[in-house]
Enzyme design. Structure first.
Site, mmCIF file in Angstrom:
data_model
loop_
_atom_site.group_PDB
_atom_site.id
_atom_site.type_symbol
_atom_site.label_atom_id
_atom_site.label_comp_id
_atom_site.label_asym_id
_atom_site.label_seq_id
_atom_site.Cartn_x
_atom_site.Cartn_y
_atom_site.Cartn_z
ATOM 1 N N ASP A 155 0.820 -1.443 -0.038
ATOM 2 C CA ASP A 155 0.066 0.087 -0.121
ATOM 3 C C ASP A 155 0.757 1.109 0.024
ATOM 4 O O ASP A 155 1.655 1.355 0.753
ATOM 5 C CB ASP A 155 -0.631 0.182 1.518
ATOM 6 N N ASP A 177 -10.401 -6.290 -0.937
ATOM 7 C CA ASP A 177 -9.416 -6.099 0.108
ATOM 8 C C ASP A 177 -10.033 -5.071 1.152
ATOM 9 O O ASP A 177 -10.561 -3.873 0.599
ATOM 10 C CB ASP A 177 -8.377 -5.021 -0.794
ATOM 11 N N GLY A 178 -9.767 -5.342 2.293
ATOM 12 C CA GLY A 178 -10.202 -4.485 3.635
ATOM 13 C C GLY A 178 -11.238 -5.251 4.432
ATOM 14 O O GLY A 178 -12.138 -5.765 4.246
ATOM 15 N N GLY A 179 -10.400 -5.800 5.591
ATOM 16 C CA GLY A 179 -11.141 -6.493 6.597
ATOM 17 C C GLY A 179 -11.629 -7.849 6.400
ATOM 18 O O GLY A 179 -12.334 -8.372 7.055
ATOM 19 N N GLY A 187 -6.951 3.212 3.474
ATOM 20 C CA GLY A 187 -6.149 4.188 4.337
ATOM 21 C C GLY A 187 -5.569 3.702 5.642
ATOM 22 O O GLY A 187 -4.689 3.970 6.045
ATOM 23 N N PHE A 188 -6.413 2.730 6.117
ATOM 24 C CA PHE A 188 -5.894 1.920 7.423
ATOM 25 C C PHE A 188 -6.366 0.612 7.430
ATOM 26 O O PHE A 188 -7.304 0.092 6.730
ATOM 27 C CB PHE A 188 -6.920 2.989 8.552
ATOM 28 N N GLY A 189 -5.411 0.088 7.970
ATOM 29 C CA GLY A 189 -5.571 -1.544 8.134
ATOM 30 C C GLY A 189 -6.412 -1.746 9.502
ATOM 31 O O GLY A 189 -6.604 -0.837 10.159
HETATM 32 C C1 DX5 Z 1 -6.980 -0.150 2.521
HETATM 33 C C2 DX5 Z 1 -5.779 -0.825 2.264
HETATM 34 C C3 DX5 Z 1 -5.889 -2.497 2.772
HETATM 35 C C4 DX5 Z 1 -5.807 -2.531 4.041
HETATM 36 C C5 DX5 Z 1 -6.354 -4.028 4.260
HETATM 37 O O1 DX5 Z 1 -6.557 0.457 3.613
HETATM 38 O O2 DX5 Z 1 -5.919 -1.012 0.744
HETATM 39 O O3 DX5 Z 1 -4.862 -3.338 2.057
HETATM 40 O O4 DX5 Z 1 -4.771 -2.068 4.564
HETATM 41 O O5 DX5 Z 1 -5.724 -4.351 5.567
HETATM 42 P P1 DX5 Z 1 -6.778 -5.153 6.713
HETATM 43 O O6 DX5 Z 1 -6.709 -6.456 6.129
HETATM 44 O O7 DX5 Z 1 -5.916 -5.050 7.875
HETATM 45 O O8 DX5 Z 1 -8.148 -4.703 6.673
#
Ligand code: DX5
Length: 225
Positions: free
Chosen positions: A40, A176-178, A145-147
């Site tokens: 990212d 992708d995401g969560g 923007g955040f994991g």
């Molecule tokens: C959006 C990013 C994702 C995110 C996924 O913020 O593109 O890659 O980091 O991370 P997780 O799997 O922790 O939601």
């Protein structure tokens, strides 16, 4: 393009130390050998977060295939540096104001795969003009923007809608995401080709977490929902 489902790791890192540590964990996971890693990149403009830069990526060569997920306002200015880093796929926002077609052409002219990322609120229909030219659609299931955020189940119909567009274009659908063991089966059942996992991989033992997600995918497929 009905290949096997892939689960790929993503590195969202705000410091070089975090990047190095996560890359090492992925490289020490045999199941990921020879596969992809999503990296990212964020500019604190398109999303309110700043990631490591391409210079950091250059300092840690890897045999994994690199996919850059640009969450940036001006993707154009990142492309050449990523080409030099031997990134194999660049994904940038469908919400890009610079002009999608030029960006797609620029990336493909360098022989890279190109993907478009849709924020959760962006309709799949906006992909229409680009269906025949892109290699991948990234359905974001969190606000980027955040994991560590919670999967937004409202995006599940978007996966199915994007899958229906495959009749007119050969592209992969990435979600992708969560992504965790609770939602992986449903995302796969709706038509995802690639599931991207970040925090739910790194929180504990990566191999064990990966196995739990695979088990959920197989359970989801067998229950047919
Ligand atoms: C959006 C990013 C994702 C995110 C996924 O913020 O593109 O890659 O980091 O991370 P997780 O799997 O922790 O939601």
């Amino acid at each position: 393009m009905n290949g096997k489902l892939q689960i790929i790791p993503t590195i969202l890192a705000t410091t070089e130390k975090e990047y190095k540590s996560k890359l090492q964990e992925i490289e020490n996971t045999p199941e990921f050998e020879g596969g992809w890693v999503q990296i990212d990149l964020m500019d604190n403009k398109f999303v309110q977060n700043t990631s490591i830069t391409p210079e950091v990526i250059a300092r840690y060569p890897t045999s994994l295939k690199k996919e850059a997920h640009l969450m940036v306002e001006y993707p154009e200015s990142w492309i050449d540096e990523l080409v030099n880093l031997k990134v194999e796929r660049i994904i940038f926002p469908l919400e890009d104001k610079e002009g999608i077609t030029e960006r797609v052409t620029h990336i493909k002219n360098h022989g890279l795969e190109v993907g478009l990322a849709l924020n959760p609120e962006t309709p799949v229909a906006k992909l229409e003009p680009y269906i025949g030219t892109i290699d991948l659609v990234l359905i974001l299931s969190v606000h980027p923007g955040f994991g560590g955020q919670k999967f937004l189940p409202g995006v599940l119909p978007k996966i199915k809608e994007a899958a229906a567009l495959k009749e007119r274009g050969r592209f992969l659908i990435e979600v992708d995401g969560g992504i965790n063991k609770e939602v992986a089966g449903r995302a796969a059942a709706e038509g995802a080709d690639i599931l991207v996992v970040g925090s739910h991989l790194f929180d504990g033992n990566v191999s064990e977490n990966l196995e739990k997600i695979w088990q959920a995918v197989f359970a989801g497929k067998s229950s047919g929902h």
